[in-house]
Design an enzyme around this catalytic site. Structure first.
Site, short mmCIF file in Angstrom:
data_model
loop_
_atom_site.label_atom_id
_atom_site.label_comp_id
_atom_site.label_asym_id
_atom_site.label_seq_id
_atom_site.Cartn_x
_atom_site.Cartn_y
_atom_site.Cartn_z
N CYS A 274 -0.71 6.79 -6.66
CA CYS A 274 0.60 7.23 -6.38
C CYS A 274 0.90 8.27 -7.58
CB CYS A 274 1.60 6.06 -6.73
SG CYS A 274 3.25 6.63 -6.09
N CYS B 29 4.62 -2.28 -4.18
CA CYS B 29 5.63 -2.04 -3.71
C CYS B 29 6.02 -1.93 -2.10
CB CYS B 29 6.40 -0.72 -4.08
SG CYS B 29 5.56 1.02 -3.51
#
Length: 373
Positions: A101, A199
């Protein structure tokens, strides 16, 4: 300087943005929407980038008096992070989605758009430091607070990206000071808990989540000597170092617990054994990148001294390393490490400086020859 503040909705990014404003920069806040279905992301203290985080980010920007925007990066996040996570597990590797990410979303997609819009830098709440050498080249270093240091997950940044990275929390001595500062500034996120876990897996059940996305087939579990111990539901659901969930009915002869030593998706086989065989002292890395200008030995292929870190909060281990003519990074560790899995990232340091990183393609132990299994 015109800067774009990446607002996660947490206390670190809020204080980082506040310091950038206080320093006199022209600051614009942006929150990244990483899913078009918020229910698929974790919520509360265990998540990041959810609807509630977006609201917290907006409130922080409102308090600071800076513009606030939400940018939809959900499609790219799905392709670059989520799909990569699935494909890596399917190949028998254990990826780090936070590393991907940072690499592909926060410091590739976000920075590219920021520069295209005329911003000079991206501000984040990461605990890390960017410095310059005598020639003016950017270097990435550990933060002052080693307990919160996040240089590991930033090891994927390139020299060009470091030129536009701004980390206002670099010299902050502790997270407690950041929270105290947020209180003084009247930021509502001052006591918001830190985010944890992956997440995009809402309930934390990684194996169950993967089972819905990977076509898993039963296979064999064998020990480190090749003895058949039973059946597994799919090798892709296992990772090196795993102890729980093996469902082996027959105990080891010495009564000691078994751990996953290797995952072999091509054979659909999981190899298990005693904990001491998890120790490895030689790592081979691919997808190598350098955080700043590479040191001379990287160019010449000579061996150099360094320390190697294989997890975000792990202790670094002294090592010698070199880059082969094929571009593979070889690190020989002075002290064996346990539970290192292909797919993890090794980050190389010299002192506090981050040299670069590589994805671990293979990890070897002198105590065990896996080719005999």
């Amino acid at each position: 300087m015109k800067v774009l503040a990446a607002m996660s909705g947490g206390v670190d990014s809020a204080v980082a943005a506040a310091r950038a404003v206080e320093a006199g920069h022209e600051v614009v806040g942006v929150h990244l929407a990483l899913s078009r279905m918020p229910g698929t992301l974790r919520t509360g203290s265990r998540g990041c980038c959810t609807v509630e985080d977006s609201n917290d980010a907006w409130r922080a920007c409102d308090k600071l008096g800076i513009p606030f925007y939400v940018w939809d990066f959900s499609e790219r996040f799905a392709e670059e992070v989520v799909d990569d996570f699935v494909s890596e597990y399917a190949a028998g590797r254990t990826p780090n989605p936070c590393m991907r990410c940072n690499e592909r979303i926060k410091f590739a997609a976000l920075l590219d758009r920021a520069l295209a819009l005329g911003f000079d830098a991206v501000v984040t709440g990461h605990y890390a430091k960017v410095t310059e050498d005598e020639a003016g080249n950017k270097e990435l270093h550990r933060a002052a607070d080693w307990a919160k240091d996040q240089s590991y997950v930033l090891g994927v940044l390139t020299h060009e990206q470091l030129k536009h990275a701004f980390f206002p929390l670099a010299d902050t001595p502790s997270k407690a000071e950041v929270r105290a500062e947020a209180e003084r500034r009247g930021l509502s996120v001052a006591q918001k808990p830190d985010s944890h876990d992956i997440c995009f897996i809402p309930d934390g059940d990684t194996r169950g989540w993967l089972a819905e996305r990977i076509d898993m087939n039963p296979g064999r579990i064998v020990d480190h000597e090749g003895n058949d111990l039973g059946e597994h539901p799919g090798s892709e659901a296992f990772t090196v170092g795993q102890r729980k969930g093996l469902a082996i009915s027959r105990p080891a002869p010495d009564g000691r617990p078994r751990f996953v030593l290797q995952v072999r998706p091509k054979e659909n086989k999981v190899v298990v054994g005693p904990k001491d065989l998890l120790k490895v002292d030689r790592l081979e890395g691919i997808k190598v990148s350098w955080a700043g200008v590479p040191i001379p030995e990287v160019i010449t292929g000579e061996t150099f001294e360094c320390t190697v870190q294989v997890r975000a909060h792990a202790d670094p281990v002294a090592a010698t390393a070199h880059v082969t003519s094929e571009g593979t990074l070889i690190a020989t560790l002075n002290e064996a490490l346990g539970g290192v899995a292909p797919g993890q990232t090794m980050v190389l340091y010299q002192g506090t400086r981050v040299l670069g990183q590589a994805t671990i393609d293979a990890a070897y132990s002198q105590a065990w020859d896996p080719s005999k299994v």
